[in-house]
Design a protein around this motif. Structure first.
Motif, mmCIF file in Angstrom:
data_model
loop_
_atom_site.group_PDB
_atom_site.id
_atom_site.type_symbol
_atom_site.label_atom_id
_atom_site.label_comp_id
_atom_site.label_asym_id
_atom_site.label_seq_id
_atom_site.Cartn_x
_atom_site.Cartn_y
_atom_site.Cartn_z
ATOM 1 N N ALA A 255 39.185 26.555 25.901
ATOM 2 C CA ALA A 255 38.936 27.804 25.143
ATOM 3 C C ALA A 255 37.777 28.561 25.514
ATOM 4 O O ALA A 255 36.774 27.674 26.578
ATOM 5 C CB ALA A 255 38.015 26.358 24.294
ATOM 6 N N ILE A 256 38.314 29.834 25.070
ATOM 7 C CA ILE A 256 36.900 30.863 25.337
ATOM 8 C C ILE A 256 35.979 31.082 24.136
ATOM 9 O O ILE A 256 36.125 31.042 23.179
ATOM 10 C CB ILE A 256 37.605 32.241 26.135
ATOM 11 N N CYS A 257 35.297 31.938 24.520
ATOM 12 C CA CYS A 257 34.295 32.188 23.734
ATOM 13 C C CYS A 257 33.462 31.562 22.683
ATOM 14 O O CYS A 257 32.391 30.590 22.957
ATOM 15 C CB CYS A 257 34.624 34.096 23.322
ATOM 16 N N HIS A 258 33.264 31.580 20.894
ATOM 17 C CA HIS A 258 32.973 31.309 20.420
ATOM 18 C C HIS A 258 34.226 30.144 19.791
ATOM 19 O O HIS A 258 34.515 28.911 18.901
ATOM 20 C CB HIS A 258 32.858 32.167 18.889
ATOM 21 N N ALA A 259 35.722 29.856 21.051
ATOM 22 C CA ALA A 259 36.131 29.094 20.488
ATOM 23 C C ALA A 259 35.575 27.485 20.270
ATOM 24 O O ALA A 259 36.336 26.371 19.848
ATOM 25 C CB ALA A 259 37.423 29.007 21.070
ATOM 26 N N PRO A 260 34.925 26.656 21.492
ATOM 27 C CA PRO A 260 34.127 26.206 21.080
ATOM 28 C C PRO A 260 33.670 25.162 19.991
ATOM 29 O O PRO A 260 33.186 24.081 19.875
ATOM 30 C CB PRO A 260 33.146 26.036 22.214
ATOM 31 N N TRP A 261 33.592 25.845 19.137
ATOM 32 C CA TRP A 261 32.987 26.160 17.301
ATOM 33 C C TRP A 261 34.040 24.965 17.251
ATOM 34 O O TRP A 261 33.382 23.298 16.179
ATOM 35 C CB TRP A 261 33.155 27.389 16.413
ATOM 36 N N LEU A 262 35.076 24.721 17.260
ATOM 37 C CA LEU A 262 36.238 23.981 16.709
ATOM 38 C C LEU A 262 36.491 22.822 17.042
ATOM 39 O O LEU A 262 36.614 21.848 16.841
ATOM 40 C CB LEU A 262 37.615 24.497 17.350
ATOM 41 N N THR B 115 31.090 25.395 28.804
ATOM 42 C CA THR B 115 30.343 27.136 28.444
ATOM 43 C C THR B 115 30.975 27.366 27.002
ATOM 44 O O THR B 115 32.149 27.233 26.733
ATOM 45 C CB THR B 115 30.617 27.788 29.481
ATOM 46 N N SER B 116 30.860 28.559 26.585
ATOM 47 C CA SER B 116 30.707 29.576 25.861
ATOM 48 C C SER B 116 30.096 30.609 25.504
ATOM 49 O O SER B 116 29.222 31.090 26.416
ATOM 50 C CB SER B 116 30.341 28.954 24.345
ATOM 51 N N TRP B 117 30.547 31.204 24.531
ATOM 52 C CA TRP B 117 29.848 32.176 24.091
ATOM 53 C C TRP B 117 28.373 31.780 23.849
ATOM 54 O O TRP B 117 28.015 31.420 23.729
ATOM 55 C CB TRP B 117 29.627 33.246 23.094
ATOM 56 N N PRO B 118 27.168 32.512 25.216
ATOM 57 C CA PRO B 118 25.975 31.764 24.526
ATOM 58 C C PRO B 118 24.889 31.316 22.824
ATOM 59 O O PRO B 118 24.012 30.446 23.798
ATOM 60 C CB PRO B 118 25.234 32.949 25.167
ATOM 61 N N SER B 119 25.603 32.210 22.166
ATOM 62 C CA SER B 119 24.723 31.614 21.243
ATOM 63 C C SER B 119 25.263 29.779 19.617
ATOM 64 O O SER B 119 24.905 29.452 19.706
ATOM 65 C CB SER B 119 25.463 32.963 19.770
ATOM 66 N N LEU B 120 26.580 29.161 20.809
ATOM 67 C CA LEU B 120 26.701 27.990 20.044
ATOM 68 C C LEU B 120 25.971 26.715 21.331
ATOM 69 O O LEU B 120 26.039 26.246 21.370
ATOM 70 C CB LEU B 120 28.736 27.784 20.869
ATOM 71 N N ARG B 121 25.192 27.977 22.388
ATOM 72 C CA ARG B 121 24.893 26.545 23.462
ATOM 73 C C ARG B 121 24.104 25.934 22.324
ATOM 74 O O ARG B 121 23.718 23.774 22.303
ATOM 75 C CB ARG B 121 24.012 27.341 24.126
ATOM 76 N N THR B 122 23.053 25.723 21.365
ATOM 77 C CA THR B 122 22.561 25.094 20.608
ATOM 78 C C THR B 122 23.255 23.635 19.731
ATOM 79 O O THR B 122 23.122 22.546 19.675
ATOM 80 C CB THR B 122 21.236 25.281 19.676
ATOM 81 N N ASP B 123 24.304 24.281 19.176
ATOM 82 C CA ASP B 123 25.649 23.927 18.520
ATOM 83 C C ASP B 123 26.333 22.981 19.523
ATOM 84 O O ASP B 123 26.051 21.034 19.058
ATOM 85 C CB ASP B 123 26.943 24.469 18.221
ATOM 86 N N ILE B 124 26.538 23.253 20.935
ATOM 87 C CA ILE B 124 27.323 22.259 21.735
ATOM 88 C C ILE B 124 26.236 21.270 22.441
ATOM 89 O O ILE B 124 26.462 20.015 22.196
ATOM 90 C CB ILE B 124 27.753 22.833 23.086
#
Length: 181
Positions: free
Chosen positions: A104-111, A124-133
């Motif tokens: 998964a790349i970028c925003h895909a870890p949301w899924l 890792t992911s796009w930095p804005s997902l840090r808190t969600d992860i």
């Protein structure tokens, strides 16, 4: 080996679809575009419309058992749409249940967050997902690529299009390991 690329009808980041697609094809694997419906998907280059791509299989006709691995390209809208689709979430969970590689790349870890597949994993992911992860129990790190071998199966993640070389290399390494096993 068949490799599923799961994307929404629109919103996938084009380079995050096409570069791993080409890398898997050049390595002798068969990439398969899977989506929620049979219509062509609309890719984007950031906020601008990119190319369209034909869907090979719909989620309704796809089974994780028929694939060796799963690739989840990013784009902001793509994983946001998919995480609201119960079939897409179940499809992702099926790869983990079977111990198959997921990339998964970028925003895909949301899924992956929605599928509850980041708990006790480093990614890792796009930095804005840090808190969600982190809120989902994952360990977020700022790195070009992270490969987490923790159960239930290998997880390859990257932050952004600039990391695609590292992402594709890690994906191909995991596919070769999976094929040898």
């Amino acid at each position: 080996m068949r490799v599923a690329f799961l994307v929404a009808p629109e919103g996938v980041e084009q380079s995050e679809l096409t570069e791993p697609w080409q890398a898997t094809r050049q390595a002798g694997h068969t990439p398969v575009l899977v989506s929620t419906g049979p219509e062509d998907i609309q890719a984007f280059e950031h906020l601008d419309k990119g190319d369209t791509f034909p869907v090979d299989e719909t989620l309704a006709d796809s089974d994780p058992a028929d694939f060796a691995a799963l690739v989840l390209p990013g784009g902001v809208a793509n994983p946001d749409f998919l995480r609201m689709d119960a079939r897409a979430v179940a499809f992702v969970q099926g790869f983990f249940r079977n111990g198959k590689p997921v990339a998964a790349i970028c925003h895909a870890p949301w899924l992956l967050v929605e599928a509850d597949m980041v708990r006790a994993r480093t990614l890792t992911s796009w930095p804005s997902l840090r808190t969600d992860i982190r809120n989902a129990g994952g360990n977020w790190q700022d790195a070009p690529v992270k490969v987490c071998e923790a159960a239930p199966g290998p997880l390859i993640t990257s932050r952004k299009p600039d990391d695609l070389k590292s992402f594709c290399d890690a994906l191909l390494t995991e596919l070769a390991r999976h094929q040898a096993a």
